[in-house]
Scaffold this motif. Sequence first.
Motif, PDB file in Angstrom:
ATOM      1  N   ALA A 169      49.474  16.039 -21.360  1.00 19.37           N
ATOM      2  CA  ALA A 169      49.329  14.826 -20.858  1.00 19.37           C
ATOM      3  C   ALA A 169      48.731  14.665 -19.465  1.00 19.37           C
ATOM      4  N   VAL A 170      47.662  13.556 -19.216  1.00 14.96           N
ATOM      5  CA  VAL A 170      46.924  13.664 -18.153  1.00 14.96           C
ATOM      6  C   VAL A 170      47.227  11.999 -17.396  1.00 14.96           C
ATOM      7  N   ILE A 171      46.937  12.069 -16.282  1.00 15.56           N
ATOM      8  CA  ILE A 171      47.045  10.676 -15.644  1.00 15.56           C
ATOM      9  C   ILE A 171      45.914   9.848 -15.915  1.00 15.56           C
ATOM     10  N   ASP A 172      46.140   8.561 -16.107  1.00 14.46           N
ATOM     11  CA  ASP A 172      45.010   7.502 -16.002  1.00 14.46           C
ATOM     12  C   ASP A 172      45.212   6.796 -14.831  1.00 14.46           C
ATOM     13  N   ARG A 173      44.473   6.674 -13.826  1.00 14.22           N
ATOM     14  CA  ARG A 173      44.713   5.994 -12.394  1.00 14.22           C
ATOM     15  C   ARG A 173      44.408   4.609 -12.521  1.00 14.22           C
ATOM     16  N   ALA A 174      42.901   4.427 -13.509  1.00 14.44           N
ATOM     17  CA  ALA A 174      42.746   3.031 -13.530  1.00 14.44           C
ATOM     18  C   ALA A 174      43.471   2.205 -14.399  1.00 14.44           C
ATOM     19  N   GLY A 175      44.135   2.878 -15.253  1.00 12.68           N
ATOM     20  CA  GLY A 175      44.970   2.045 -16.382  1.00 12.68           C
ATOM     21  C   GLY A 175      46.508   2.206 -15.715  1.00 12.68           C
ATOM     22  N   GLN A 176      46.687   3.148 -14.755  1.00 12.22           N
ATOM     23  CA  GLN A 176      47.923   3.386 -14.165  1.00 12.22           C
ATOM     24  C   GLN A 176      48.966   3.713 -15.279  1.00 12.22           C
ATOM     25  N   CYS A 177      48.666   4.592 -16.014  1.00  4.75           N
ATOM     26  CA  CYS A 177      49.521   5.418 -17.168  1.00  4.75           C
ATOM     27  C   CYS A 177      49.166   6.703 -17.236  1.00  4.75           C
TER      28      CYS A 177
END
Length: 253
Positions: free
Chosen positions: A105-113
């Motif tokens: 899993a990786v973080i999606d800062r723009a989507g905040q998920c």
Amino acid sequence: MQKNQEGPRSLIRIMKLLEVMSSHGESITLAKLSLLLECPKSSLLALLRPLVAKGYLYHENNYYRLGPSIYRLAADIISSRNFSRLIRPFMEKLVLLTKESVYLAVIDRAGQCVSYVEGIESPQGVRYTAPLGSPRPLYCSAAGRLLLAYEDENWREQYIKNVLLKRLTEKTLTNRKILKNELLKITDEQIAVSLGEAVPGAAGLAAPIFDSNSKVIAALLIGAPINRFKKNLPELKKMIREVATQSSGILKS
């Protein structure tokens, strides 16, 4: 001749600027950037403004931090280096050890998920499954909370302050103070647990994958039915720590 060198010199300055901001980890002022880069403020502003306009940097209250565009670019670069391919053998090992489903899993800062970019399902008949690319909230999923815990402080605090803590199940954590304490515990233990908070009847266990700069770039996740998960949790923790450490080692070599 001087004019011909201006473009490459500006490009080198931009690369150094991004390196400094990445290694610094948190928001940083123009004055400190000028000091670290040994570059006049006026020259720096000429570089910073277009980067802010394109979303590569974010500017607020006299502070600069990395923006969503740079994280998307970083994700593309990681993809081009076949990051998932490098980690997959360790995921296969973890599935073999645990007999449970394993995801990267990786973080999606723009989507905040958080998003699953690679996965291997458990060989058992009753198992946890999730489609690749499916988003999970940062505040209540194991991988999400782990990656959130390792984000820079300013971004993390803004997220906790503004996010809608929606109750997805009866067990979803929706208290901001408890969430903050949980994140502190995660960075101390380098492991995150979610018991039926994001998906009813499912549990998750996540551990960090570090890059060569000792920054967390992804989470290794074990997903399982909650009853079986609880029964085997001590062994699962030991195994995911061991494999996550080995995964980090391949990126540091």
